[in-house]
Design a protein around this motif. Structure first.
Motif, PDB file in Angstrom:
ATOM      1  N   TRP A  96       5.334   0.373   1.312  1.00 45.78           N
ATOM      2  CA  TRP A  96       4.262   1.191   0.729  1.00 45.78           C
ATOM      3  C   TRP A  96       4.615   1.667  -0.664  1.00 45.78           C
ATOM      4  O   TRP A  96       5.707   2.200  -0.890  1.00 45.78           O
ATOM      5  CB  TRP A  96       3.966   2.380   1.635  1.00 45.78           C
ATOM      6  CG  TRP A  96       2.865   3.252   1.124  1.00 45.78           C
ATOM      7  CD1 TRP A  96       1.526   3.017   1.234  1.00 45.78           C
ATOM      8  CD2 TRP A  96       2.997   4.495   0.425  1.00 45.78           C
ATOM      9  NE1 TRP A  96       0.814   4.038   0.646  1.00 45.78           N
ATOM     10  CE2 TRP A  96       1.706   4.961   0.132  1.00 45.78           C
ATOM     11  CE3 TRP A  96       4.093   5.261   0.018  1.00 45.78           C
ATOM     12  CZ2 TRP A  96       1.456   6.151  -0.536  1.00 45.78           C
ATOM     13  CZ3 TRP A  96       3.860   6.452  -0.658  1.00 45.78           C
ATOM     14  CH2 TRP A  96       2.540   6.884  -0.932  1.00 45.78           C
ATOM     15  N   GLU A  97       3.689   1.471  -1.576  1.00 44.23           N
ATOM     16  CA  GLU A  97       3.846   1.926  -2.963  1.00 44.23           C
ATOM     17  C   GLU A  97       2.749   2.963  -3.214  1.00 44.23           C
ATOM     18  O   GLU A  97       1.561   2.701  -3.022  1.00 44.23           O
ATOM     19  CB  GLU A  97       3.681   0.723  -3.904  1.00 44.23           C
ATOM     20  CG  GLU A  97       3.469   1.055  -5.363  1.00 44.23           C
ATOM     21  CD  GLU A  97       4.757   1.312  -6.165  1.00 44.23           C
ATOM     22  OE1 GLU A  97       5.853   1.005  -5.675  1.00 44.23           O
ATOM     23  OE2 GLU A  97       4.626   1.851  -7.282  1.00 44.23           O
ATOM     24  N   PRO A 105       8.891   4.532  -3.021  1.00 44.29           N
ATOM     25  CA  PRO A 105       8.218   3.635  -2.068  1.00 44.29           C
ATOM     26  C   PRO A 105       8.756   3.883  -0.650  1.00 44.29           C
ATOM     27  O   PRO A 105       9.861   4.387  -0.495  1.00 44.29           O
ATOM     28  CB  PRO A 105       8.628   2.234  -2.536  1.00 44.29           C
ATOM     29  CG  PRO A 105       9.088   2.404  -3.942  1.00 44.29           C
ATOM     30  CD  PRO A 105       9.634   3.790  -4.053  1.00 44.29           C
ATOM     31  N   TRP A 300       1.450  -9.324  -1.021  1.00 45.76           N
ATOM     32  CA  TRP A 300       0.650  -8.176  -1.462  1.00 45.76           C
ATOM     33  C   TRP A 300      -0.820  -8.541  -1.586  1.00 45.76           C
ATOM     34  O   TRP A 300      -1.221  -9.266  -2.486  1.00 45.76           O
ATOM     35  CB  TRP A 300       1.149  -7.649  -2.813  1.00 45.76           C
ATOM     36  CG  TRP A 300       0.382  -6.446  -3.279  1.00 45.76           C
ATOM     37  CD1 TRP A 300      -0.420  -5.643  -2.544  1.00 45.76           C
ATOM     38  CD2 TRP A 300       0.363  -5.916  -4.616  1.00 45.76           C
ATOM     39  NE1 TRP A 300      -0.945  -4.635  -3.326  1.00 45.76           N
ATOM     40  CE2 TRP A 300      -0.469  -4.780  -4.602  1.00 45.76           C
ATOM     41  CE3 TRP A 300       0.979  -6.291  -5.817  1.00 45.76           C
ATOM     42  CZ2 TRP A 300      -0.725  -4.028  -5.742  1.00 45.76           C
ATOM     43  CZ3 TRP A 300       0.733  -5.539  -6.943  1.00 45.76           C
ATOM     44  CH2 TRP A 300      -0.113  -4.409  -6.906  1.00 45.76           C
ATOM     45  N   ALA A 302      -4.007  -6.830  -2.567  1.00 43.66           N
ATOM     46  CA  ALA A 302      -4.317  -5.592  -3.293  1.00 43.66           C
ATOM     47  C   ALA A 302      -5.736  -5.099  -3.014  1.00 43.66           C
ATOM     48  O   ALA A 302      -6.384  -4.532  -3.878  1.00 43.66           O
ATOM     49  CB  ALA A 302      -4.094  -5.809  -4.783  1.00 43.66           C
ATOM     50  N   TYR A 328      -0.668  -0.698  -1.173  1.00 43.93           N
ATOM     51  CA  TYR A 328      -0.638   0.058  -2.424  1.00 43.93           C
ATOM     52  C   TYR A 328      -1.761   1.083  -2.428  1.00 43.93           C
ATOM     53  O   TYR A 328      -2.916   0.749  -2.195  1.00 43.93           O
ATOM     54  CB  TYR A 328      -0.756  -0.923  -3.597  1.00 43.93           C
ATOM     55  CG  TYR A 328      -0.923  -0.269  -4.954  1.00 43.93           C
ATOM     56  CD1 TYR A 328      -0.094   0.769  -5.358  1.00 43.93           C
ATOM     57  CD2 TYR A 328      -1.906  -0.712  -5.834  1.00 43.93           C
ATOM     58  CE1 TYR A 328      -0.249   1.352  -6.608  1.00 43.93           C
ATOM     59  CE2 TYR A 328      -2.069  -0.136  -7.090  1.00 43.93           C
ATOM     60  CZ  TYR A 328      -1.235   0.904  -7.466  1.00 43.93           C
ATOM     61  OH  TYR A 328      -1.393   1.484  -8.700  1.00 43.93           O
ATOM     62  N   VAL A 343       4.336  -3.306 -10.265  1.00 47.48           N
ATOM     63  CA  VAL A 343       4.545  -3.241  -8.812  1.00 47.48           C
ATOM     64  C   VAL A 343       5.112  -4.574  -8.322  1.00 47.48           C
ATOM     65  O   VAL A 343       6.002  -4.620  -7.465  1.00 47.48           O
ATOM     66  CB  VAL A 343       3.222  -2.883  -8.085  1.00 47.48           C
ATOM     67  CG1 VAL A 343       3.379  -3.002  -6.575  1.00 47.48           C
ATOM     68  CG2 VAL A 343       2.766  -1.476  -8.465  1.00 47.48           C
TER      69      VAL A 343
END
Ligand code: WTA
Length: 647
Positions: A96-97, A105, A300, A302, A328, A343
């Motif tokens: 997790w960002e 993170p 990822w 997004a 994210y 990222v």
């Protein structure tokens, strides 16, 4: 449109799961021997009772219905978590960002994910939720959103995620439609440095929803919220009182997994219903094939969890495949337009999957924001959600991917569960703007307005002639609407609502929703085609084109154009762009009107609201005509467009 071919890079051809020949053979077999094919493919899932039947469906009115693996029994959360524990308990499942780059993170291993989801599931159970109940989730992009999905799946409850950017009214409508007695939310969300009052919105919505008995609240920002006694409980407090083990509920393959509301061309949003076995198989298989995903790759997607892309490619697909999925909280261009690439560097992301609209916004800021980052970890680039104009495709390929990363342009819909037409990196030569070829089991067909089947290189309306495991099963509470919406325009076929071209190589090019196709002087034209031409111009960042009634031509072309930062809008540029489109496509595509617009009305998921643009182009700017603009990312855009109407 360009037909340039980007061949499969040698390294992908040598190492990927499928090459050009095996992809073609696999697709052919999926259609000629569907039962054997799908029962084999189904073995990738962990069944409590393996199915002996594959598809059992009919698109005809007399015996309409869709079932897959109907005698199989499984649990989705066990497939996404428990079965990986033996081999990868310590591997990161969710990475997790946060919105703020200075926030640490968070890393959740499969072992930790198991504990979190079990506790969450037990909290839901102790709140009274059970198999078959609907649970509405109204969440920010935090790990607990994924835990909540999986917790519902674990106890057999049906989740209905409502995007955290929707208004209380929109939320209430969706709670009422599926009669949810439970809501899961957070105190607040965070996006681009701002907070979103999620719990306060839930409180407002629930004034209209007396049926809701319990609200589970995740403490995300620590912001102050009102808690209603007897109704609202904090997740962290409740989780301490329950066990960290919760046996997964055995579910029939056709038991519902989730409802997701999506807008149609008419009426209120439809509750698209997906079921357990077929959906999970589709999520997992397409994630593996389209992206040649291997455990260890940092993946990822997004998207936001409020959309189907988030369901399938943040949570279910990658976790079913034992992957590491990055989640994210923020937006691609905050605090700077380099964020998305930063990222990627920070987490050594292998594949990034995003929407063309995000790419165009980033492209507009110039290449320096990209070039300031390394991006050496990237191997693949994905896109979804709308036709990608060749200009954005080339920028993504050349500037972002440094000509090294194949672009996986996936065409699909909330209704289809996962990718339907898409490249596979080792198997498919690419053409900028084409989603390329159908996935296993997908039989596309192009028909004309009367339903006549068009063969070979052609253009028309896109149908799918048979069912596939990831297909939606019904509209919640309105099975007849499901049949009427999708299976009556062209009898016996699923109609996608999209226009499509097929070229000499059998590649598919989605031209946009059919309701976006305009007819100018008897010529059919994809608005996407004109937009694509406009954005090819160096001064143009984004364009949206709609039709409007025209005395002589039937319909005229109205183009809304957003210019790059620093470019002055004036009549000379208007003339230049008009000539530009004539040269790019031909005189029939000449825009009648060009309105310069600093912003376009978009949903929070980035889709341009053409309905509103059409009304403004028509000159019908009454509040009634423009409809509800409160769910737009920036409702003030509409006022500016109305005040500066051209033509
Ligand atoms: C459009 C999003 C062209 C299409 C997954 C479809 C696309 C609608 C693409 C579904 C693509 C999605 N190329 N058009 N790669 N992907 N679309 O339900 O018009 O939010 O019908 O699902 O988006 O949008 P939805």
């Amino acid at each position: 449109m360009t037909d340039d071919l980007f061949p499969v890079p040698a390294t992908w051809a040598a190492n990927a799961r499928m090459n050009q020949q095996s992809r073609a053979a696999d697709h052919a077999r999926s259609l000629t021997e569907p039962d054997a094919y799908w029962l084999e493919r189904a073995q990738r899932l962990d069944w409590i009772k393996a199915p002996t039947k594959a598809g059992n469906w009919s698109f005809d009115e007399a015996d309409f219905g869709i079932k897959w693996f109907e005698d199989g029994v499984l649990n989705v959360s066990a497939n996404c978590i428990d079965r990986h524990l033996a081999t990868r308990a310590d591997q990161v499942a969710i990475l997790w960002e946060g919105d703020d780059p200075s926030e640490e993170p968070r890393h959740y291993t499969y072992a930790r994910l198991h504990a979190e989801v079990c506790r969450f599931a037990n909290v839901l159970k102790s709140a009274g939720a059970k198999k078959g109940d609907r649970i509405t989730l109204y969440m920010p992009m935090i790990p607990e959103a994924a835990f909540a999905l999986l917790a519902c799946a674990r106890i057999g409850a049906i989740h209905s995620v409502v995007f955290g950017g929707f208004s209380p009214e929109a939320l209430a409508g969706r709670i009422i439609d599926c009669d949810s007695k439970f809501v899961v939310t957070a105190d607040e969300g965070r996006r681009a440095g701002k907070t979103v009052p999620l719990k306060a919105n839930v409180d407002a919505a629930l004034a209209e929803c007396p049926g809701v008995k319990q609200v589970v609240v995740v403490r995300a920002t620590g912001g102050a919220v009102n808690m209603t006694d007897g109704r609202d409980i904090w997740l962290d407090e409740a989780a301490e009182t329950v066990s960290a083990d919760c046996p997964p509920e055995p579910m029939n393959a056709e038991d519902p997994l989730f409802i997701l509301y999506t807008s149609g061309s008419t009426g209120k949003p439809k509750g698209v219903l997906h079921t357990t076995g077929g959906y999970l198989l589709w999520a997992s298989l397409t994630h593996e094939l389209c992206f040649d995903y291997r455990p260890g790759d940092i993946w990822w997607c997004a998207a936001d969890i409020g959309w189907v892309t988030g369901h399938t490619y943040i949570v279910y697909g990658p976790l079913a495949n034992g992957g590491t999925t990055l989640m994210y909280e923020g937006v691609p261009n905050w605090p700077t337009p380099s964020r998305i690439w930063e990222v990627i560097d920070r987490h050594q992301v292998h594949t990034v999957f995003t929407a063309p609209t995000a790419l165009r916004a980033l492209m507009r800021e110039g290449d320096d924001y990209v070039k300031a980052t390394s991006r050496k970890s990237l191997r693949l680039l994905g896109t979804v959600g709308e036709p990608i104009n060749p200009e954005a495709w080339r920028w993504y390929h050349h500037v972002v991917g440094e000509d090294r990363c194949p672009i996986i342009d996936t065409w699909w819909q909330t209704e289809t569960g996962g990718a339907m037409i898409a490249p596979m990196p080792g198997a498919t030569a690419l053409k900028p703007g084409s989603a390329t070829l159908p996935m296993p089991g997908v039989a596309p067909q192009i028909v004309d307005a009367e339903g006549a089947v068009l063969d070979g290189a052609t253009e028309g309306n896109l149908c799918i002639t048979g069912s596939w495991p990831g297909q939606m099963r019904t509209v919640w509470g309105d099975h007849d609407r499901f049949f009427q919406t999708y299976f009556t325009t062209y009898k016996g076929k699923y109609f996608t609502g999209d226009g499509c071209r097929r070229d000499e190589d059998g590649y598919y090019w989605i031209t946009g929703r059919v309701d976006d196709v305009i007819n100018v002087s008897g010529h059919r034209m994809g608005t996407a085609e004109v937009e694509s031409a406009l954005v090819l111009h160096a001064d143009v960042a984004e364009a949206a084109v709609v039709g409007f009634p025209h005395d002589i031509k039937g319909q005229g072309i109205y183009a809304y154009v957003t210019l790059n930062v620093g470019v002055e809008p004036d009549d000379a540029l208007r003339k230049t762009l008009t000539q530009w489109v004539r040269t790019e496509i031909g005189p029939i595509a000449t825009p009648d009107v060009i309105q310069f617009a600093p912003g376009l009305p978009k949903t929070r998921s980035g889709k341009i609201m053409r309905r509103i643009l059409r009304k403004i182009a028509e000159g019908d700017v009454s509040a009634q005509a423009l409809g509800d603009t409160s769910t737009l990312a920036d409702p003030s855009v509409v006022d500016h467009l109305v005040a500066n109407r051209a033509g």
